[in-house]
Motif scaffolding. Structure first.
Motif, PDB file in Angstrom:
ATOM      1  N   ARG A 274     -52.945  20.745 -20.384  1.00 42.13           N
ATOM      2  CA  ARG A 274     -53.989  21.276 -19.518  1.00 42.13           C
ATOM      3  C   ARG A 274     -53.572  22.630 -18.939  1.00 42.13           C
ATOM      4  N   GLN A 277     -53.972  25.253 -21.555  1.00 39.65           N
ATOM      5  CA  GLN A 277     -55.382  25.585 -21.755  1.00 39.65           C
ATOM      6  C   GLN A 277     -55.846  26.607 -20.715  1.00 39.65           C
ATOM      7  N   CYS A 281     -56.838  30.504 -21.655  1.00 37.92           N
ATOM      8  CA  CYS A 281     -58.193  30.934 -21.328  1.00 37.92           C
ATOM      9  C   CYS A 281     -58.178  32.247 -20.546  1.00 37.92           C
ATOM     10  N   ASP A 353     -64.621  28.790 -18.727  1.00 36.44           N
ATOM     11  CA  ASP A 353     -65.018  27.615 -19.499  1.00 36.44           C
ATOM     12  C   ASP A 353     -65.190  26.408 -18.590  1.00 36.44           C
ATOM     13  N   SER A 355     -64.476  23.214 -19.017  1.00 38.78           N
ATOM     14  CA  SER A 355     -63.315  22.335 -18.921  1.00 38.78           C
ATOM     15  C   SER A 355     -62.206  22.966 -18.077  1.00 38.78           C
ATOM     16  N   ALA A 358     -63.194  22.801 -14.401  1.00 38.63           N
ATOM     17  CA  ALA A 358     -62.966  21.467 -13.845  1.00 38.63           C
ATOM     18  C   ALA A 358     -61.485  21.249 -13.553  1.00 38.63           C
ATOM     19  N   THR A 359     -60.615  21.733 -14.442  1.00 39.41           N
ATOM     20  CA  THR A 359     -59.172  21.591 -14.228  1.00 39.41           C
ATOM     21  C   THR A 359     -58.733  22.332 -12.977  1.00 39.41           C
ATOM     22  N   ASP A 362     -59.452  20.542  -9.750  1.00 41.79           N
ATOM     23  CA  ASP A 362     -58.920  19.184  -9.639  1.00 41.79           C
ATOM     24  C   ASP A 362     -57.639  19.187  -8.805  1.00 41.79           C
TER      25      ASP A 362
END
Length: 606
Positions: A274, A277, A281, A353, A355, A358-359, A362
């Motif tokens: 994660r 990613q 990005c 993005d 995803s 959201a990461t 979190d």
């Protein structure tokens, strides 16, 4: 530049005419273009050269050459336009050979390209320094000069081993899919000893015993190895054949394996994926990278809470099989940019993005990044700690003790599940078993910095006594007197009663402390030997790194094209020259020239 035919170069002097490079004949002063064939043809027709070459050799039968060199602006003491005067320089065979040897040694010691002597600018420098000197070709530097230097340095290594009071044999390559195993002797200077091919018929234990026998079993007190499936059996064979020799596992290798096992836990792997990613990005999309850099530096976030500057660029994701610092650096970079990244995720004007957005929003992700970073740094930093050149076996006991305590305290706050935490603790036990052996306990008890610290178990203390007794027997010492000396040391009595002797241990190595201040005690020779043994096989790792680097420099790229055997010789010479301090002999002129050099020096300084 075209290479001249053999022996032609020394008869010409480089010069610049009308902005182009030319070569002037040292006999008739005519200039030629840089064409090897034409220069050779000129020599064949040059009457002055013909008359000079017919001169008889010296009385000693040497092939000395006196070369007239026109004075020019690049020669010392010359004046512009003064072309009517000539220097007379000569180099006899002895001086030529000695100069070649010194030049080759400098090339090997500095890791310079073996083709250095073929370079026109270096040759011009040599001609200015000594006009009659003709530097060796790259083939000479790669062949017979390398052979001679390898034999000379190998002799110095053998003498260093013979003079050492303790030798440890460090080997590396058993844990890798390689056909070659490298051996380094620690005296305690790390000196390359040999590389040997692995054979199916010889077991690891047999190979280690053979190497110990070659070095000299009387002088070897330890074998330091990496791990391999058959290594435990090999250690037992070595210690059975040589009771005074201890088998030691490379502490850096053991802790690195612990790091990999922790990083390989499913929860931590998922966390790192994660994190990668997010990093990819932001880094790979120009608009996001620019926004991150601008916000990081303009929104009062150029420094962290501790006042340290933070980067405006996220570090790259950690590649597979990379150094431990790569993963930690990536996680640390995310934490430094956490506020900026979370604000970008909340901004409707920034295209992130779904995803990744959201990461970043979190809280569990950020808690996991912080916990994972702390845990991985805690273990990884110990790898570099035990690899330090000055570290001893006692440092491994202290390091593993700290790891057990801090990892246990850090695990509850990490993102690892209960089962994964148990797996980490089990890996820590395996690391302890591999890295800490009885000789480590003995080193810890004999290290003056740790005297009186009761951190060892009863089993470890008994193992330490066993090692001390075995080494005492091997050195033909009275074991009762040695252990009595150890009792006084532990109780700080007798020689060790004053406080000054204990404060001095902070300023010298433990082995030097024992040999220098406690040499009168029976325990001294045992303690100094144990405390000279390296805790890691870092010397073999450095050797493999040098081999890789030398292979890239001396392959087809620079034309040397060394075979693996000659490459090994080159690295052996380079590594050992760096470790061994130059002796007076290394800088001495040939015996036939000693008096001449002395007289010349005195006349110039008066």
């Amino acid at each position: 530049m075209p290479r001249l035919q053999s022996g032609v170069w020394k008869h010409f002097t480089p010069a610049i005419k009308d902005g182009r490079e030319t070569f002037m004949c040292n006999y008739c002063s005519k200039t030629n273009s840089k064409n090897a064939t034409k220069m050779q043809m000129h020599l064949d027709k040059c009457k002055e050269y013909s008359a000079f070459s017919q001169r008889s050799p010296g009385a000693d039968g040497s092939s000395s050459a006196s070369i007239p060199v026109p004075s020019s602006s690049f020669l010392p003491g010359a004046t512009p336009g003064d072309g009517g005067h000539f220097l007379i320089d000569s180099v006899d065979q002895g001086s030529q050979a000695f100069a070649d040897e010194c030049l080759a040694r400098a090339v090997y010691a500095t890791g310079s390209p073996l083709t250095l002597t073929d370079n026109v600018y270096w040759r011009r420098f040599f001609s200015v320094l000594r006009p009659a000197y003709c530097p060796p070709t790259r083939h000479a530097v790669s062949l017979h000069l390398l052979d001679c230097e390898f034999e000379r340095v190998s002799g110095r290594v053998r003498r260093a081993v013979a003079e050492a009071d303790c030798v440890a044999l460090v080997c590396g390559g058993w844990a890798e899919p390689r056909d070659v195993v490298d051996y380094v002797v620690s005296t305690p200077l790390p000196l390359f000893y040999k590389s040997a091919r692995r054979t199916e018929r010889a077991s690891v234990g047999e190979a280690l015993k053979e190497a110990i026998g070659e070095v000299g079993a009387q002088r070897v007190f330890a074998v330091v190895t990496e791990d391999a499936p058959e290594m435990a059996e090999a250690w037992a064979q070595v210690e059975e054949a040589f009771p005074h020799v201890s088998a030691v596992g490379c502490a850096a290798f053991g802790i690195r394996r612990l790091f990999d096992e922790i990083a390989g836990q499913p929860s931590l792997r998922a966390l790192c994926r994660r994190a990668e990613q997010v990093v990819r990005c932001v880094r790979e999309r120009r608009a996001l990278a620019d926004t991150f850099g601008h916000w990081q530096t303009t929104k009062m976030r150029s420094h962290d809470a501790a006042g340290n500057p933070v980067s405006a660029v996220l570090p790259a994701p950690a590649p597979s099989g990379s150094d431990w610092t790569s993963a930690v650096t990536m996680l640390n970079g995310l934490l430094e940019g956490q506020a900026t990244l979370r604000e970008m995720a909340l901004s409707p004007t920034v295209d992130v993005d779904v995803s990744v957005r959201a990461t970043l929003q979190d809280p569990a992700f950020w808690k996991g990044v912080a916990g994972g970073r702390n845990l991985l740094y805690l273990v990884g930093s110990r790898i570099d700690h035990v690899r330090r050149e000055e570290q001893t076996l006692s440092a491994v006991v202290e390091t593993l003790g700290q790891l057990r305590y801090h990892v246990g305290a850090e695990l509850p706050g990490s993102s690892l599940h209960a089962g994964e935490q148990e797996a980490v603790l089990a890996a820590l036990e395996r690391c302890q078993e591999f890295c800490v052996r009885p000789i480590h306990a003995a080193a810890y008890m004999l290290d003056p910095k740790h005297v009186g610290q009761q951190t060892l178990s009863g089993e470890q203390v008994n193992g330490a006594y066993f090692v001390i007794s075995n080494i005492s027997h091997h050195l033909n010492l009275d074991q009762g007197k040695v252990l009595g000396s150890f009792a006084r040391f532990s109780a700080k009595e007798g020689l060790w009663k004053g406080g000054g002797i204990w404060s001095s241990c902070r300023h010298v190595s433990p082995s030097t402390w024992w040999k220098g201040l406690c040499s009168s005690e029976p325990l001294s020779s045992v303690a100094s030997a144990i405390l000279q043994i390296p805790p890691t096989a870092a010397a073999c790792e450095a050797l493999r790194s040098r081999l890789t680097d030398a292979g890239s420099r001396c392959g087809g790229a620079d034309g040397a094209g060394l075979s693996p055997e000659r490459l090994e010789k080159l690295v052996a010479v380079q590594m050992n020259l760096k470790a061994l301090e130059p002796s007076d002999h290394d800088f001495a002129s040939p015996e036939s020239q000693e008096e001449e050099v002395k007289i010349s020096f005195e006349s110039e300084t008066q």
